[in-house]
Design a protein around this motif. Structure first.
Motif, PDB file in Angstrom:
ATOM      1  N   VAL A   1       0.876  -1.173   0.000  1.00 32.53           N
ATOM      2  CA  VAL A   1       0.000   0.000   0.000  1.00 32.53           C
ATOM      3  C   VAL A   1       0.910   1.218   0.000  1.00 32.53           C
ATOM      4  CG1 VAL A   1      -1.735   1.297   1.289  1.00 32.53           C
ATOM      5  CG2 VAL A   1      -1.903  -1.194   1.131  1.00 32.53           C
TER       6      VAL A   1
ATOM      7  N   VAL B   1       0.608   4.524  -0.643  1.00 34.61           N
ATOM      8  CA  VAL B   1      -0.226   5.719  -0.758  1.00 34.61           C
ATOM      9  C   VAL B   1       0.593   6.955  -0.394  1.00 34.61           C
ATOM     10  CG1 VAL B   1      -2.276   6.874   0.176  1.00 34.61           C
ATOM     11  CG2 VAL B   1      -2.320   4.413  -0.296  1.00 34.61           C
TER      12      VAL B   1
ATOM     13  N   SER C   1      -3.013  10.996   2.082  1.00 33.19           N
ATOM     14  CA  SER C   1      -3.868  10.760   0.918  1.00 33.19           C
ATOM     15  C   SER C   1      -4.709   9.497   1.083  1.00 33.19           C
ATOM     16  CB  SER C   1      -3.017  10.649  -0.351  1.00 33.19           C
ATOM     17  OG  SER C   1      -2.333  11.855  -0.615  1.00 33.19           O
TER      18      SER C   1
ATOM     19  N   THR D   1      -3.782   6.768   3.463  1.00 28.35           N
ATOM     20  CA  THR D   1      -2.961   5.590   3.747  1.00 28.35           C
ATOM     21  C   THR D   1      -3.658   4.630   4.711  1.00 28.35           C
ATOM     22  OG1 THR D   1      -0.990   6.975   3.493  1.00 28.35           O
ATOM     23  CG2 THR D   1      -0.686   4.800   4.455  1.00 28.35           C
TER      24      THR D   1
ATOM     25  N   MET E   1      -6.670   2.915   3.178  1.00 30.84           N
ATOM     26  CA  MET E   1      -6.368   1.824   2.264  1.00 30.84           C
ATOM     27  C   MET E   1      -5.742   0.628   2.982  1.00 30.84           C
ATOM     28  SD  MET E   1      -7.547   2.454  -0.712  1.00 30.84           S
ATOM     29  CE  MET E   1      -8.958   3.172   0.192  1.00 30.84           C
TER      30      MET E   1
ATOM     31  N   LYS F   1       3.133  -1.343   4.106  1.00 33.24           N
ATOM     32  CA  LYS F   1       2.924   0.074   3.819  1.00 33.24           C
ATOM     33  C   LYS F   1       4.229   0.734   3.416  1.00 33.24           C
ATOM     34  CE  LYS F   1       2.299   4.410   6.407  1.00 33.24           C
ATOM     35  NZ  LYS F   1       1.926   5.007   7.706  1.00 33.24           N
TER      36      LYS F   1
ATOM     37  N   HIS G   1       5.567   4.898   1.857  1.00 33.36           N
ATOM     38  CA  HIS G   1       5.250   6.212   1.301  1.00 33.36           C
ATOM     39  C   HIS G   1       6.173   6.563   0.142  1.00 33.36           C
ATOM     40  CE1 HIS G   1       2.010   7.571   3.727  1.00 33.36           C
ATOM     41  NE2 HIS G   1       2.682   7.658   4.853  1.00 33.36           N
TER      42      HIS G   1
ATOM     43  N   ALA H   1      -1.384   2.502  -5.200  1.00 33.71           N
ATOM     44  CA  ALA H   1      -0.986   3.895  -4.970  1.00 33.71           C
ATOM     45  C   ALA H   1      -2.231   4.778  -4.977  1.00 33.71           C
ATOM     46  CB  ALA H   1      -0.007   4.358  -6.038  1.00 33.71           C
ATOM     47  N   MET H   2      -2.186   5.846  -4.209  1.00 35.26           N
ATOM     48  CA  MET H   2      -3.310   6.785  -4.177  1.00 35.26           C
ATOM     49  C   MET H   2      -2.787   8.184  -3.928  1.00 35.26           C
ATOM     50  SD  MET H   2      -6.611   6.955  -1.573  1.00 35.26           S
ATOM     51  CE  MET H   2      -7.681   5.791  -2.406  1.00 35.26           C
ATOM     52  N   SER H   3      -3.305   9.142  -4.673  1.00 32.81           N
ATOM     53  CA  SER H   3      -2.917  10.531  -4.484  1.00 32.81           C
ATOM     54  C   SER H   3      -4.155  11.366  -4.155  1.00 32.81           C
ATOM     55  CB  SER H   3      -2.210  11.063  -5.727  1.00 32.81           C
ATOM     56  OG  SER H   3      -1.607  12.319  -5.458  1.00 32.81           O
ATOM     57  N   ARG H   4      -3.920  12.661  -4.001  1.00 33.80           N
ATOM     58  CA  ARG H   4      -4.981  13.552  -3.524  1.00 33.80           C
ATOM     59  C   ARG H   4      -4.690  14.968  -3.998  1.00 33.80           C
ATOM     60  NH1 ARG H   4      -6.391  13.944   2.967  1.00 33.80           N
ATOM     61  NH2 ARG H   4      -8.481  14.865   2.793  1.00 33.80           N
TER      62      ARG H   4
ATOM     63  N   TYR I   1      -7.948   9.895  -4.193  1.00 33.06           N
ATOM     64  CA  TYR I   1      -8.720  10.007  -2.951  1.00 33.06           C
ATOM     65  C   TYR I   1     -10.140  10.508  -3.225  1.00 33.06           C
ATOM     66  CZ  TYR I   1      -9.685  11.366   1.924  1.00 33.06           C
ATOM     67  OH  TYR I   1     -10.228  11.506   3.172  1.00 33.06           O
TER      68      TYR I   1
END
Length: 379
Positions: A82, A84, A88, A90, A93, A165, A167, A184-187, A265
């Motif tokens: 994960v 993330v 954003s 974390t 998720m 996890k 970053h 992956a996830m952004s915001r 996000y």
């Protein structure tokens, strides 16, 4: 008297030069052998450490576990990372992927003791001066405060796959690990900054003191002034620039890789039901309709709000405070001056951020997606 005065001046000059030399030697030896000593300096120790060593911020993160000749010694096919971006989603998720792998079993929450217990943050150094090399064997042998072997939680034989996890972005050898999956996830960038401020304020003083004052403690003088540090840090040239702009550009380039799922996000907030389906399909976990709806319910704000004590980032390998030590305070609340209730960025702050976005994110689709995460922009 004249010659005596001259001799005394020469003596004082030589003593001064000697002291300066000794100080320089001492500083050099500290930098080489014990750079973590600088963390003992209150409030500004992390700054001195950063300047003298050139190591990146935050000071408690290390990418050593992800080195190409190292990562294969602990990660295995089928694992999920994960990865993330900061602030954003974390924890969201981590929890959501755990619920999916457990197919919303009745005891899934029981196994999610803490975000860092069930889903280890591999980047995290639990002690100043520590290293991945030192921590690595302890993931298998250390025990939690209640005596439970930590490995029995994060590497439980019931799990169809393990979750870790991170970053990091460009430090991760994604293409070299085709059978390891990366989520992956952004915001929106300003939302990242807005969320970072109270989060870092909520860090315990004991944790902050371990790392020479990082994250810096806000005086809560007002949102505009308090947020300026984090805005500058994430802008190009800032010490945390890589955590947003480098991160988002890296994962955008890899968004079509078969072992990568890139989310936004805002999309997950707008359509949690669809997001759970997308993640479960990516992970190859078949959920019945009942299981799917239960995962969606548990990953919603109402349920997760009842589990606030599960997201404190416990550091079971910390040698000073013990296995129950956690980085973030529980139940704290931010109180801004009355005039700052809206917590709005100034027009100048918004303009600076927008200019940075347009300069850094030159792909129009990426720029649009980074700001709003509109569905379909990943095509």
């Amino acid at each position: 008297f004249f010659f005596h005065d001259v001799r005394m001046r020469l003596f004082r000059t030589n003593i001064g030069a000697l002291l300066a030399l000794c100080s320089a030697v001492l500083l050099g030896l500290t930098c080489k052998f014990s750079p973590h000593f600088f963390f003992r300096i209150p409030k500004i120790g992390f700054i001195i450490h950063h300047i003298v060593t050139g190591e990146s911020l935050p000071p408690y993160m290390s990418a050593d576990a992800w080195a190409k000749d190292e990562v294969g010694t602990w990660i295995r096919d089928g694992d999920l990372v994960v990865a993330v971006g900061i602030k954003s989603g974390t924890h969201w998720m981590q929890y959501c992927t755990h619920q999916i792998r457990m197919q919303a079993s009745d005891d899934a929450d029981d196994l999610f003791i803490d975000s860092n217990i069930a889903v280890p943050w591999i980047d995290l150094l639990h002690n100043p001066g520590g290293s991945w090399e030192e921590q690595k064997p302890l993931y298998n042998t250390s025990r939690l405060a209640d005596g439970t072997l930590w490995k029995d939680i994060w590497d439980n034989p019931r799990y169809p796959f393990r979750i870790f996890k991170s970053h990091y972005a460009d430090d991760l050898p994604v293409k070299n690990l085709p059978d390891v999956k990366f989520l992956a996830m952004s915001r929106n960038g300003l939302d990242v900054i807005r969320s970072a401020l109270p989060f870092f304020i909520d860090h315990r003083d004991e944790f902050r003191n371990l790392w020479g004052g990082f994250p810096p403690k806000s005086e809560l003088v007002g949102f505009e002034r308090d947020v300026e540090f984090w805005l500058d840090a994430l802008l190009p040239g800032g010490d945390l620039y890589s955590t947003y702009f480098v991160y988002i550009k890296f994962w955008w380039r890899l968004r079509h890789e078969p072992n990568v799922l890139l989310l936004h996000y805002a999309d997950a907030v707008r359509d949690l039901n669809g997001t759970v389906k997308k993640i479960s399909d990516f992970l190859g976990v078949k959920l019945s309709e009942q299981q799917h709806q239960e995962v969606v319910r548990r990953c919603g704000l109402d349920h997760m709000s009842t589990l606030k004590d599960r997201f404190l980032t416990t550091c079971p390998l910390n040698s000073k405070y013990g296995p129950a030590f956690h980085a973030v305070r529980q139940g704290s609340a931010i109180r801004w001056p009355k005039q700052d209730k809206k917590e709005e960025f100034t027009s100048d702050q918004k303009s600076r951020w927008a200019a940075a976005e347009e300069s850094e994110l030159t792909d129009p689709d990426l720029l649009k997606w980074a700001r709003s995460g509109e569905v379909g922009a990943l095509s």
